[in-house]
Design a protein around this motif. Structure first.
Motif: not given
Length: 314
Positions: A207, A210-215, A217
């Motif tokens: 992960t 800076s986890k972004q929705d839709g992207r 791992k």
């Protein structure tokens, strides 16, 4: 010549009683008239004196009246002065009382000021002592900060050394029952590199910070040699790999293969790119997990190992 008795009778006075009475009456009348005149004059004089005396008495009365008025005014003024004097005495007494109270307050204030002055001196001494202690602590903190930065730098270098054989693949969609090793082999085919299954030490998804929705791992893989890792990164940048090159269904999107940097180095890379863009540097790249910048092709490269090195970008 002798005279006769007849001749002598003409010159002898008349001594008869009638003549004597007539003479006496004439003398008395003159005396009376003189006395009357004298009396008249005396009366006139008396009347004049009386008139003058009356006038003088009147003037004296007027003077006395004025004197009385003046005296009354003086008495009133004296009474007023006495009242004023009495009020002034009371005022002076009040002022004396106020002065005594003020003196007491001043003495109390002096004592209070002296007390505060002593306190201020004590506070000043304590402040100086605290300042010295703060200086000592600041020096110690600076030493600790330097040691901490040194430890962080050493730890970051150690972590980065552990990742020297790693690659980070970005942009590969997550699929159920996906074969991550097969994706690495497919990258080898796309870049014309002979990658065998035994060249893949391990591979897994991680992960991002800076986890972004839709992207999806990221995929992190450790390869068997550093040369293989460097060649794969270099070739994928030349070939511009997409998801269709890896036989991944769905919308076609680019795939990037990068150095597997530590969290600290990723942050430093981001800041380096921002500073380089601001100063119009043409090149920013990573080689062997190290960051470099170059303003122009004819100028030497500048290594960026820590944030302090960003000052070199001018």
């Amino acid at each position: 010549m002798s005279r006769t008795p007849g001749e002598h009778s003409n010159s002898v006075p008349d001594l008869t009683s009638e003549n004597i009475t007539r003479r006496k009456r004439g003398y008395n009348d003159d005396l009376t008239e003189a006395l009357d005149q004298f009396s008249y004059k005396m009366i006139e004089k008396w009347n004049e004196l009386k008139l003058e005396f009356t006038q003088e008495i009147s003037e004296i009365k007027d003077s006395l009246k004025n004197l009385n008025e003046t005296t009354n005014e003086l008495k009133s003024e004296i009474n007023h002065i006495r009242e004023e004097y009495t009020r002034m005495q009371k005022t002076v007494q009040n002022l004396d009382i106020q002065q005594n109270d003020t003196q007491k307050e001043v003495m109390s204030l002096q004592k209070s000021m002296q007390y505060h002055s002593d306190e201020q001196d004590d506070l000043k001494k304590k402040t100086e002592l605290h300042a010295k202690n703060i200086q000592i602590i600041s020096t110690q903190l600076e030493d600790v900060r330097c040691q901490n930065n040194k430890l962080k730098s050493e730890l970051n270098e150690r972590e980065q050394r552990d990742r020297l054989l790693n690659i980070e693949i970005v942009g590969v969609p997550e699929l159920k029952d996906e074969d991550l090793s097969g994706i690495i082999l497919q990258l080898g085919k796309r870049t014309s590199l002979d990658i065998k299954i035994e060249d893949i030490v391990r591979v897994n998804r991680v992960t991002p910070i800076s986890k972004q929705d839709g992207r999806p791992k990221h995929i992190v893989a450790k390869l068997s040699t550093r040369q293989l890792k460097d060649n794969l990164i270099s070739q994928t940048r030349k070939c511009r790999v997409t998801t269709s090159d890896l036989n991944i269904p769905g919308k076609v999107s680019p795939v990037f293969v990068n150095e597997h940097l530590t969290v600290s180095n990723k942050s430093l890379l981001k800041k380096t790119k921002e500073a380089a863009k601001l100063k119009e540097y043409q090149y920013t790249w990573i080689k062997n997990c190290r960051i470099f910048v170059r303003k122009a092709a004819t100028l030497p490269a500048i290594p960026i190992k820590e944030e302090e090195d960003l000052r070199k970008i001018v």
